[in-house]
Design a protein around this motif. Structure first.
Motif, mmCIF file in Angstrom:
data_model
loop_
_atom_site.group_PDB
_atom_site.id
_atom_site.type_symbol
_atom_site.label_atom_id
_atom_site.label_comp_id
_atom_site.label_asym_id
_atom_site.label_seq_id
_atom_site.Cartn_x
_atom_site.Cartn_y
_atom_site.Cartn_z
ATOM 1 N N LYS A 62 -4.895 -11.013 3.976
ATOM 2 C CA LYS A 62 -4.020 -11.285 3.102
ATOM 3 C C LYS A 62 -3.644 -9.854 2.169
ATOM 4 O O LYS A 62 -2.696 -9.916 1.742
ATOM 5 N N ILE A 63 -4.585 -9.160 1.909
ATOM 6 C CA ILE A 63 -4.518 -8.101 1.104
ATOM 7 C C ILE A 63 -3.905 -7.048 1.649
ATOM 8 O O ILE A 63 -2.739 -6.145 1.396
ATOM 9 N N ALA A 69 -5.305 -7.219 11.720
ATOM 10 C CA ALA A 69 -6.313 -8.194 11.086
ATOM 11 C C ALA A 69 -7.633 -7.383 10.962
ATOM 12 O O ALA A 69 -8.050 -6.790 11.940
ATOM 13 N N ALA A 70 -8.210 -7.336 9.737
ATOM 14 C CA ALA A 70 -9.351 -6.619 9.421
ATOM 15 C C ALA A 70 -10.516 -7.538 8.398
ATOM 16 O O ALA A 70 -9.740 -8.305 7.735
ATOM 17 N N LYS A 71 -11.715 -7.421 8.657
ATOM 18 C CA LYS A 71 -12.546 -7.942 7.933
ATOM 19 C C LYS A 71 -13.602 -6.871 7.503
ATOM 20 O O LYS A 71 -14.036 -6.090 8.047
ATOM 21 N N ALA A 118 -9.445 4.828 5.031
ATOM 22 C CA ALA A 118 -9.527 5.311 3.668
ATOM 23 C C ALA A 118 -8.836 4.247 2.897
ATOM 24 O O ALA A 118 -9.097 4.047 1.566
ATOM 25 N N ARG A 119 -7.946 3.639 3.404
ATOM 26 C CA ARG A 119 -7.184 2.608 2.666
ATOM 27 C C ARG A 119 -8.127 1.554 2.101
ATOM 28 O O ARG A 119 -7.852 1.063 0.998
ATOM 29 N N VAL A 120 -8.948 1.145 2.884
ATOM 30 C CA VAL A 120 -10.050 0.130 2.471
ATOM 31 C C VAL A 120 -10.921 0.608 1.513
ATOM 32 O O VAL A 120 -11.204 0.286 0.665
ATOM 33 N N ALA A 121 -11.164 1.953 1.619
ATOM 34 C CA ALA A 121 -11.986 2.685 0.594
ATOM 35 C C ALA A 121 -11.481 2.441 -0.862
ATOM 36 O O ALA A 121 -12.082 2.042 -1.711
ATOM 37 N N ASN A 128 -7.846 -5.979 -7.281
ATOM 38 C CA ASN A 128 -7.768 -7.181 -6.402
ATOM 39 C C ASN A 128 -8.925 -7.058 -5.480
ATOM 40 O O ASN A 128 -8.703 -7.751 -4.495
ATOM 41 N N SER A 129 -9.851 -6.187 -5.490
ATOM 42 C CA SER A 129 -10.794 -6.044 -4.433
ATOM 43 C C SER A 129 -11.517 -7.218 -4.141
ATOM 44 O O SER A 129 -11.551 -8.219 -5.102
#
Ligand code: ADP
Ligand code: GLC
Length: 481
Positions: A62-63, A69-71, A118-121, A128-129
């Motif tokens: 959702k973010i 799709a990632a988790k 990098a985007r997830v870091a 909103n983490s």
């Protein structure tokens, strides 16, 4: 201090080189200094298989709407370091290697694969983490993580970033058309940002926007500010020299310990070296070399890449084994180098052995069973094998470059007398200079007492991570108030 350590490989889960060793050992050393360090790593098949248990930590769908799709999954390394695994099957669940397919072709979606990391870091620093744990600092490693400070900047986050260069030759430069596709901003596609010869450079993003830049030895930190070793980034690095420092890597003293190493035929330490000979016999036997206790045996383990100077060893291999000596060549990479090594082994089966493949356990036996270790790298940011070999009482023969200069003291009458000698250093990489250094080693090897002294010096050196971890901590403290 809460530190997110972002890396594309971590031993013993996934490894192509020294980056993985550092990414396993440095976070562990920092945790011993009471730092709350956690690793962020892509969910390659090996990671999903080996890191157990893995618990769901957050759903990112959702973010990160524009991304596959990632988790995030949470696990713990054997050494106690917590890991967030970025599970994105479309990006990371595939055969072949970490960065390339089974034919050695880079994955065409590498920009997307490592932009996502990098985007997830950066996301984990966001209000909103999806995690409760919020890093106070991010430590990035090599080009695969280089976009992290670019995303932080774009999102308006102030979290400080340390960018470590393990190898400036790999830069992650891609077509600029990817800028919008990777959710980056054209505003930073500039000389001061991530533009590099009209391409989008992941590493340059890191070097331009990180608060502090480190590399893995003091000498390499100086070398990369010169045209000869700067790979086009020397200007930027010289410009940022006040934020650039070299912190020498350590080694994992538990993983690389000749006194307690399951990979060896026999363990040994400085007080009883008899086991070392057992390892030499085992190595000769396993690789089909002629059984001979007395012949000097040169070992080499490493990526078969231009960087490592393997071609120069192949150039002198015949003359080397006519000293006389034996030679074990172990590595993977460049097909032409692999074939040349195999052909030489075929031609001189009693004296030369080539093992083409990646085998952690055998690499320990090569360190232990060889008498001398060859590392004629053209350039070497730090290098770990020359430190491993010293710990195993196998003096390294190295080209004077980068971290090799910072970790090996050339053996001569004076350095042998004052106990500082720890190997053989030669200047200017050529077949002749390599052969000369190897000849010096073979001559000293014939003097058993002198050789024993050199081995003892090597084994007494302190390459623990503690001092380096303290240097990183001091750097972090400059950035996190
Ligand atoms: P680099 O990271 O440039 O490859 P380093 O010396 O820092 O060089 O680290 C290399 C690491 O990879 C060492 O731990 C070395 O033992 C390991 N390694 C390289 N090639 C092989 C191989 N073929 N099999 C097992 N280990 C290897
Ligand atoms: C790189 C370098 C090597 C260094 C390693 C770990 O792969 O080539 O010299 O030891 O990273 O920092």
């Amino acid at each position: 201090m809460r530190i997110l350590f972002v890396s594309s490989e971590v031993a013993s889960l996934v490894k192509t080189g020294g980056l993985a060793d550092v990414s396993a050992a440095l976070p562990a050393a920092l945790r011993k200094l009471e730092m709350d360090v956690r690793i962020l790593l892509p969910g390659y098949p090996q990671v999903m298989k080996l890191l157990k248990p893995l618990k769901p930590a957050a759903d990112l769908r959702k973010i990160l709407k524009a991304w596959p799709a990632a988790k995030l999954l949470a696990g713990t390394m054997q050494n106690g370091v917590p890991v967030y695994v970025l599970d994105c099957p479309e990006m990371y669940q595939r055969g072949g290697g970490l960065y390339a397919d089974e034919h050695g072709q880079d994955w065409p979606d590498n920009p997307e694969r490592f932009a996502l990391l990098a985007r997830v870091a950066s996301l984990l620093c966001d209000g909103n983490s999806p995690l409760d744990w919020r890093p106070e600092l991010i430590h990035c490693n090599d080009w695969q993580t280089g976009l992290t400070p670019a995303y932080l900047r774009k999102e308006g986050h102030q979290v400080p970033v340390v960018m470590t260069i393990h190898n400036l030759a790999y830069q992650g430069n891609f077509p600029k058309a990817l800028v919008p596709a990777l959710e980056l901003s054209w505003d930073d596609f500039t000389l001061e940002g991530y533009e590099f010869y009209d391409q989008l450079s992941f590493l340059k993003a890191g070097l331009s926007f990180a608060d502090q830049i480190t590399t893995v030895s003091p000498t390499y930190a100086r070398e990369i500010q010169t045209e000869a070793q700067g790979y086009g980034m020397q200007g930027l690095l010289a410009h940022r020299s006040s934020a650039l420092s070299g912190i020498l890597n350590g080694i994992d003293l538990e993983e690389w310990n000749p006194a307690a190493d399951d990979n060896l035929a026999a363990c040994y330490d400085d007080s009883d070296m008899s086991g070392k000979l057992e390892n030499k016999r085992e190595l000769q036997k396993r690789l089909g070399l002629h059984a001979d206790d007395d012949i000097p045996l040169f070992g080499l383990v490493g990526r078969f890449a231009h960087q490592k100077g393997v071609d120069v060893v192949l150039d002198v291999a015949e003359r080397l084994v006519n000293l006389p000596a034996q030679l074990v060549l172990m590595g993977t990479g460049d097909k032409a180098l692999q074939n040349r090594a195999l052909a030489l082994a075929h031609q001189y089966p009693e004296r030369i052995a080539a093992f083409v493949g990646f085998d952690e356990s055998l690499s320990h036996l090569v360190e232990a069973g060889s008498d001398m270790f060859l590392m004629p790298s053209r350039f070497e940011p730090c290098g770990l094998n020359q430190m491993y070999s010293q710990r195993y009482g196998t003096p390294p023969i190295v080209h004077a470059t980068g971290g090799l200069i910072d970790t090996v003291v050339d053996c001569n009458a004076a350095t042998l007398a004052d106990d500082s000698a720890s190997g053989f250093v030669f200047y200017g990489l050529s077949p002749e200079s390599l052969l000369q250094a190897a000849t010096r080693a073979v001559e000293l090897y014939a003097d058993k007492a002198a050789w024993r002294k050199l081995q003892a010096n090597c084994m007494a050196k302190d390459y623990s991570w503690l001092a380096s971890a303290q240097s990183y901590l001091a750097l972090y403290r400059k950035l996190v108030k």
